[in-house]
Design a protein around this motif. Structure first.
Motif, mmCIF file in Angstrom:
data_model
loop_
_atom_site.group_PDB
_atom_site.id
_atom_site.type_symbol
_atom_site.label_atom_id
_atom_site.label_comp_id
_atom_site.label_asym_id
_atom_site.label_seq_id
_atom_site.Cartn_x
_atom_site.Cartn_y
_atom_site.Cartn_z
ATOM 1 N N THR A 136 -28.391 6.716 30.976
ATOM 2 C CA THR A 136 -28.368 6.170 29.596
ATOM 3 C C THR A 136 -28.902 4.467 29.843
ATOM 4 O O THR A 136 -29.948 4.211 29.234
ATOM 5 C CB THR A 136 -27.308 6.142 28.982
ATOM 6 O OG1 THR A 136 -26.836 7.543 28.837
ATOM 7 C CG2 THR A 136 -27.503 5.519 27.356
ATOM 8 N N GLY A 137 -28.106 3.615 30.635
ATOM 9 C CA GLY A 137 -28.297 2.504 30.614
ATOM 10 C C GLY A 137 -29.794 2.200 31.437
ATOM 11 O O GLY A 137 -30.553 1.117 31.011
ATOM 12 N N PHE A 181 -32.663 2.522 29.201
ATOM 13 C CA PHE A 181 -32.671 1.445 28.246
ATOM 14 C C PHE A 181 -33.572 0.378 28.889
ATOM 15 O O PHE A 181 -34.482 -0.171 28.358
ATOM 16 C CB PHE A 181 -31.457 0.931 27.863
ATOM 17 C CG PHE A 181 -31.568 -0.012 26.521
ATOM 18 C CD1 PHE A 181 -31.590 0.408 25.303
ATOM 19 C CD2 PHE A 181 -31.900 -1.308 26.735
ATOM 20 C CE1 PHE A 181 -31.376 -0.281 24.214
ATOM 21 C CE2 PHE A 181 -32.012 -2.319 25.673
ATOM 22 C CZ PHE A 181 -31.802 -1.909 24.555
ATOM 23 N N SER A 184 -37.340 -0.532 27.649
ATOM 24 C CA SER A 184 -37.518 -2.173 27.179
ATOM 25 C C SER A 184 -38.462 -2.926 27.923
ATOM 26 O O SER A 184 -38.920 -3.998 27.653
ATOM 27 C CB SER A 184 -36.256 -2.465 26.759
ATOM 28 O OG SER A 184 -35.550 -2.680 27.771
ATOM 29 N N VAL A 217 -29.566 -10.254 24.642
ATOM 30 C CA VAL A 217 -29.145 -8.998 23.504
ATOM 31 C C VAL A 217 -28.887 -9.547 22.255
ATOM 32 O O VAL A 217 -28.196 -10.746 22.015
ATOM 33 C CB VAL A 217 -27.758 -8.417 24.079
ATOM 34 C CG1 VAL A 217 -26.919 -7.344 23.102
ATOM 35 C CG2 VAL A 217 -28.045 -7.840 25.418
ATOM 36 N N PHE A 222 -28.248 0.757 14.664
ATOM 37 C CA PHE A 222 -27.575 1.563 15.609
ATOM 38 C C PHE A 222 -27.224 2.987 15.175
ATOM 39 O O PHE A 222 -27.775 3.828 15.682
ATOM 40 C CB PHE A 222 -26.323 0.895 16.177
ATOM 41 C CG PHE A 222 -25.555 1.709 17.163
ATOM 42 C CD1 PHE A 222 -26.237 1.605 18.458
ATOM 43 C CD2 PHE A 222 -24.556 2.501 16.896
ATOM 44 C CE1 PHE A 222 -25.354 2.561 19.591
ATOM 45 C CE2 PHE A 222 -23.865 3.031 17.953
ATOM 46 C CZ PHE A 222 -24.262 2.900 19.189
ATOM 47 N N PHE A 248 -33.909 -3.188 18.891
ATOM 48 C CA PHE A 248 -32.937 -2.894 20.019
ATOM 49 C C PHE A 248 -31.881 -2.151 19.837
ATOM 50 O O PHE A 248 -31.532 -1.193 20.550
ATOM 51 C CB PHE A 248 -32.728 -4.454 20.168
ATOM 52 C CG PHE A 248 -31.620 -4.465 21.462
ATOM 53 C CD1 PHE A 248 -32.055 -5.075 22.638
ATOM 54 C CD2 PHE A 248 -30.108 -4.345 21.152
ATOM 55 C CE1 PHE A 248 -31.073 -5.199 23.610
ATOM 56 C CE2 PHE A 248 -29.310 -4.445 22.212
ATOM 57 C CZ PHE A 248 -29.874 -4.874 23.435
ATOM 58 N N HIS A 249 -31.252 -2.394 18.712
ATOM 59 C CA HIS A 249 -29.992 -1.382 18.424
ATOM 60 C C HIS A 249 -30.474 -0.094 17.937
ATOM 61 O O HIS A 249 -29.762 1.169 18.083
ATOM 62 C CB HIS A 249 -29.281 -2.093 17.092
ATOM 63 C CG HIS A 249 -28.761 -3.284 17.553
ATOM 64 N ND1 HIS A 249 -27.802 -3.512 18.277
ATOM 65 C CD2 HIS A 249 -29.185 -4.834 17.236
ATOM 66 C CE1 HIS A 249 -27.445 -4.781 18.658
ATOM 67 N NE2 HIS A 249 -28.425 -5.515 18.125
ATOM 68 N N SER A 305 -30.742 1.549 21.240
ATOM 69 C CA SER A 305 -29.376 1.760 21.823
ATOM 70 C C SER A 305 -28.772 2.888 21.210
ATOM 71 O O SER A 305 -28.311 3.828 21.931
ATOM 72 C CB SER A 305 -28.736 0.203 21.589
ATOM 73 O OG SER A 305 -27.398 0.892 21.965
ATOM 74 N N ILE A 307 -27.713 6.291 23.338
ATOM 75 C CA ILE A 307 -26.208 6.715 23.359
ATOM 76 C C ILE A 307 -26.019 7.996 22.345
ATOM 77 O O ILE A 307 -25.316 8.717 22.945
ATOM 78 C CB ILE A 307 -25.170 5.747 23.000
ATOM 79 C CG1 ILE A 307 -25.524 4.177 23.770
ATOM 80 C CG2 ILE A 307 -23.731 6.052 22.605
ATOM 81 C CD1 ILE A 307 -24.650 2.987 23.411
ATOM 82 N N LEU A 367 -20.101 -1.884 25.991
ATOM 83 C CA LEU A 367 -20.421 -0.731 25.245
ATOM 84 C C LEU A 367 -19.462 0.297 24.535
ATOM 85 O O LEU A 367 -19.587 1.010 23.786
ATOM 86 C CB LEU A 367 -20.961 0.215 26.473
ATOM 87 C CG LEU A 367 -22.184 -0.263 27.304
ATOM 88 C CD1 LEU A 367 -22.652 0.707 28.447
ATOM 89 C CD2 LEU A 367 -23.267 -0.278 26.000
ATOM 90 N N PRO A 420 -20.295 0.353 20.713
ATOM 91 C CA PRO A 420 -21.418 1.304 20.135
ATOM 92 C C PRO A 420 -20.667 2.822 20.623
ATOM 93 O O PRO A 420 -21.211 3.723 19.873
ATOM 94 C CB PRO A 420 -22.413 0.677 20.956
ATOM 95 C CG PRO A 420 -22.022 -0.404 21.783
ATOM 96 C CD PRO A 420 -20.809 -0.736 21.093
#
Lengths: 317, 317
Positions: free
Chosen positions: B185-186, B189, B193, B207, B215, B249-250, B253, B257, B278, B281
């Protein structure tokens, strides 16, 4: 009069440029020039200081390519109208046009376009086509391909798939495009194989020979779980000494194509449009996923689709 | 004798190094040194010419950090045993150990480890722990965290989630880890990006402040469709003037997630372990996805889990 029998059809994508001399009556391509600059490179070149206004810069380049097409055809092309589809109408194109909206009839009669009238030059009017948007998605160019292929969607229902860096799934109902989704399949492959932790578990450089077994393994894994976790298998395949880099290449390809295709609705026809070297893996993945109503529309036919769409539009104008 | 009351616990990850002085009887951390090199950097440094054998190189560095811990504690640590978990047992670690297999009891009694006996030095024996593998997945370090947290899995059933660059979902049944999945996941991202077509639709640099609305929009989109297509929305959100870079961005994310968590089984407890920034979220995404049996295990508790696992092991040895 020559202008009624012929047109110049331009398919100007992000990274490709194709210019055709087309016979209007049957949409047949008579001559082709295809070694031009894509919109992205054009825009980058134009952005350097000292260039004329954007539209003028793009038109000058287009005039030059029409001159090359004329040399190839061995005839003057004066007075022949020009139709342009693709990224030429985007924010980095010659002139930005608003998108056409859904639902979008396959006849193209709701297509947004603009006419660029000639000024002092001998150039005939240019018809610049816009793209299509849904609530969440956009395309510029594929809608023209779909118009050009519309004879092939026999039942006028189903999903047309255009595989690629950004694959398109275009949903057809009756005579209409009702929705579409872009899948970043090819770009994800490039990102994962060039920039991720998986890089060292994949071959460097050129594409290895096809491996249907490991490709199928990837498609099946994609059926079960999210790409966020199945992609990590590429690393564990190596750590656990299960797959070598070349097998992993096809496994990852299966994961990505499988993830793209597993969301297709069942029980409706799927039209697989061209796909070049992706055609075989897409066909195989559809088969593994149990999708049976598949019709393959050949690459040649897809290649000529924009020119046929332009001819159709011109006939109905 | 001092060796029975204390141990030195080392949590040596890919990019982190933590060394604790721990009281065996209750697993309490008395002192900490945590500004050392992760395994990746250690391996890179060792790979340069002129260094001693790999194990020796890593041991010398460890000796030095133990010396620093001793200074911090204001006491000699001679004779205190050392236990090491994490990537130190990987192919780029001090000594590669084969993985422990599933099913894996939470007591840790099936844990693979090796004892590195001292040679001419005063160093006590070092217990190096291995990681865990399933048919398709691997971990080195998280199994130690789970052993250290095992008191918290009240029903001894459910899924423990460790969010991060490579999130882990660890499936518990009875007293046993029965399966686990790694989610990239990370890393996805970061890839999307920094290296994808979405880059220009996202903010550069730091951030942006939390934005629960966008989100949540991302999490909901992830419920419906594959990440391969929802991720393209980040671009279209910009093209269609729907979301700015910070909102995107959100949104992204939320997509990532949400894609990770939407595969969780329903009706079993979910233990959200730490997660740092994290945590919020992840909690929010679980709520949006309708997953109600969620217990959050705080970051402090997760942070100390490896040391507690080591103390537990030592008590039962």
């Amino acid at each position: 009069m020559i202008a009624t029998d012929y047109l110049i059809s331009c398919d100007w994508g992000t990274s490709s440029f194709r210019l055709y001399l087309v016979r209007v009556s049957d949409g047949k391509i008579l001559h082709l020039v295809d070694n031009g600059l894509g919109i992205k490179e054009m825009y980058t070149n134009w952005s350097k200081p000292g260039n004329p206004a954007r539209l003028e810069y793009f038109l000058e380049y287009l005039d030059f390519r029409i001159y090359l097409l004329s040399k190839k055809a061995g005839r003057k092309l004066d007075g022949i109208p020009v139709l342009i589809s693709g990224m030429a109408s985007s924010s980095i194109g010659m002139l930005e046009l608003p998108y056409s909206q859904l639902p979008f009839p396959l006849s193209g009669r709701k297509l947004e376009y603009t006419i660029i009238e000639p000024d002092a030059t001998q150039r005939p009017p240019i018809y610049l086509w816009s793209g299509l948007c849904s609530e969440h998605d956009v395309m510029r160019g594929e809608e023209s391909q779909i118009i050009g292929l519309s004879d092939r969607f026999a039942s006028r229902a189903g999903v047309a798939i255009l595989p690629g860096t950004h694959s398109k799934h275009i949903f057809l109902e009756g005579e209409t495009i009702v929705d579409f989704h872009t899948y970043m399949t090819g770009e994800f492959f490039a990102l994962l194989s060039s920039h991720s932790i998986l890089k060292n578990s994949l071959p460097e450089g050129k594409v290895p020979p096809a491996d249907p077994v490991y490709f199928a393994k990837g498609v099946r894994a994609a059926k079960e779980l999210s790409l966020l976790t199945t992609s990590f298998h590429v690393r564990t395949n190596e750590l656990l000494h299960q797959l070598g880099p070349e097998q992993n290449f096809h496994y990852l390809s299966g994961l990505l194509i499988g993830s793209e295709l597993r969301e297709l609705p069942t029980g409706v026809p799927v039209y697989l449009c061209g796909g070049g070297r992706l055609r075989v893996p897409y066909e195989r993945a559809l088969e593994i996923l149990g999708i049976r109503q598949v019709e393959v529309i050949g690459a040649d036919e897809v290649e000529g689709a924009v020119a046929r769409a332009h001819a159709l539009f011109w006939r109905n104008l």
